[in-house]
Design an enzyme around this catalytic site. Structure first.
Site, short mmCIF file in Angstrom:
data_model
loop_
_atom_site.label_atom_id
_atom_site.label_comp_id
_atom_site.label_asym_id
_atom_site.label_seq_id
_atom_site.Cartn_x
_atom_site.Cartn_y
_atom_site.Cartn_z
CB CYS A 188 -0.91 -0.01 1.23
SG CYS A 188 -2.07 1.36 1.30
CG HIS B 80 -1.17 -0.61 6.43
ND1 HIS B 80 -0.16 -0.10 5.65
CD2 HIS B 80 -2.33 -0.30 5.81
CE1 HIS B 80 -0.69 0.52 4.62
NE2 HIS B 80 -2.01 0.41 4.68
CB CYS C 139 -5.44 -1.07 3.62
SG CYS C 139 -5.16 0.71 3.47
CG HIS D 220 2.61 8.35 2.12
ND1 HIS D 220 2.87 9.37 1.24
CD2 HIS D 220 1.35 7.93 1.83
CE1 HIS D 220 1.83 9.54 0.44
NE2 HIS D 220 0.89 8.68 0.79
CB SER E 40 -0.18 3.98 4.00
OG SER E 40 -1.46 4.46 3.63
#
Length: 369
Positions: A40, A61, A167, A45, A42
């Site tokens: 993902c 996650h 997610c 990031h 995220s």
């Protein structure tokens, strides 16, 4: 016990697969064996320093696997159960959980804290202790997580496809169905059709949108969007704006959903200009903390346009994830088609580089033991 995990030791930086020591589970905690993890944005990031978190930390996650051992007081799962992660360890008793907004639970304070819910850590390596991102750390062969981060699924559900519902799928789908409140016949524009946006496309189409416009500079992603529910696809916002205005007699889209990798002021403004009076702009993308919205205030007021944020598709993970598994089993939700790259744990950085270069809708780690 020992585990190999992808650790972010510095940011900006790359993940490094490192052998770690893992403590046993404490009360209301679960030892899990991860089999798959989605790549993902995220976690990207984190790699680029867009999300501050204590380092070092184990990433990941969006995971799935098998429960190995349970600590005292665990009632939700048993050893041998298959599971999907919930990156929000919902407490069930704060104001937001009582509102049904478990995605905004006060335990969200722990997702970037680098500790378990009791403030301690279970992973150790190179002379230091460390935590897991979102308290789950799915980029690891094994990990200890709160039982509230484990959602049991039937053992016949493919774990690789199931991982995506942790997610990317709920975040995108819910952005269209919940946050944008897509209705039959609506005109919906989705900015960015990667791992999140492609599911906003699926969600909008399933909710009955008459026109679903995908905006993405990558041909591969536009083509995938057209296969999974988009009616039109454009390379940039200017082309999409011209089409939307001409096809709605100048009124604009009912909603515009921003799911690009990193939110920008420009894209938010383009989405705002695309929607009609009383239309909705949904900001799902994560932006750098210093980036601010810049919108015409008079248009916001006189046209009653709405700008809303959406976290995890404005969904309750404990309710949404089982529903997505059912939609997948019924053939209404495409998951297998989203997996466009598979990587071993030690190739995790290659997977993220492929994502950034537009080669992946969703890359998946196949974690060996």
């Amino acid at each position: 016990m020992k585990t190999n995990a992808a650790v972010l030791w510095e940011s900006p930086g790359n993940f490094e697969v490192t052998e770690l020591e893992l403590d046993p589970p404490k009360a209301r905690e679960v030892l899990v064996e991860y089999h798959h993890a989605g790549l993902c944005h995220s976690d990207e990031h984190l790699r680029h320093g867009d999300l501050p978190t204590p380092l070092p930390i184990v990433g990941g996650h969006e995971g799935s696997g098998i429960v190995i051992e349970i600590g005292p007081g665990v009632t939700r799962v048993e050893p041998g159960d298959h599971f999907i992660t919930s990156w929000m360890p919902g407490c069930g008793h704060c104001r937001f959980c009582h509102m049904g907004k478990n995605n905004l639970c006060d335990n969200g304070a722990y997702i970037l804290a680098g500790t378990m819910l009791d403030g301690t850590q279970r992973l150790h390596g190179r002379g230091v202790s460390m935590g897991s991102i979102d308290v789950v750390g799915a980029f690891s062969q094994y990990n200890v997580v709160p039982e509230s981060c484990v959602i049991r699924i039937e053992n016949d559900v493919p774990l690789d496809a199931a991982a995506l519902t942790a997610c990317g799928v709920p975040t995108g789908w819910g952005s269209a169905v919940n946050a944008a409140d897509t209705r039959p016949g609506d005109v919906v524009v989705v900015f960015g059709t990667g791992g999140i946006g492609i599911n906003a496309v699926q969600g909008a189409a399933f909710a009955g949108a008459g026109v679903v416009v995908a905006v993405d500079p990558v041909t591969f992603k536009r083509d995938m969007a057209l296969k999974l529910g988009a009616t039109h696809a454009f390379e940039n916002a200017a082309e999409a704006h011209e089409f939307v205005m001409s096809s709605t007699r100048g009124q604009g889209a009912d909603s515009a959903i921003v799911t690009i990798g990193v939110a920008t002021t420009r894209i938010a403004a383009e989405a705002f200009a695309m929607v009609r009076k009383a239309g909705t702009v949904v900001i799902t993308s994560v932006g750098h903390p210093s980036v601010e919205l810049q919108l015409p205030m008079s248009e916001l007021t006189f046209y009653e346009k709405r700008v809303v944020g959406s976290l995890f598709g404005s969904s309750n993970p404990y309710l949404a994830i089982p529903k997505f598994i059912e939609l997948y089993k019924q053939g209404h939700l495409k998951l297998d088609e989203l997996i466009t790259g598979r990587y071993p744990l030690d190739a995790i950085n290659d997977g993220y580089d492929d994502m950034l270069s537009g080669k992946n809708i969703r890359g998946v780690l196949d974690i060996e033991h």
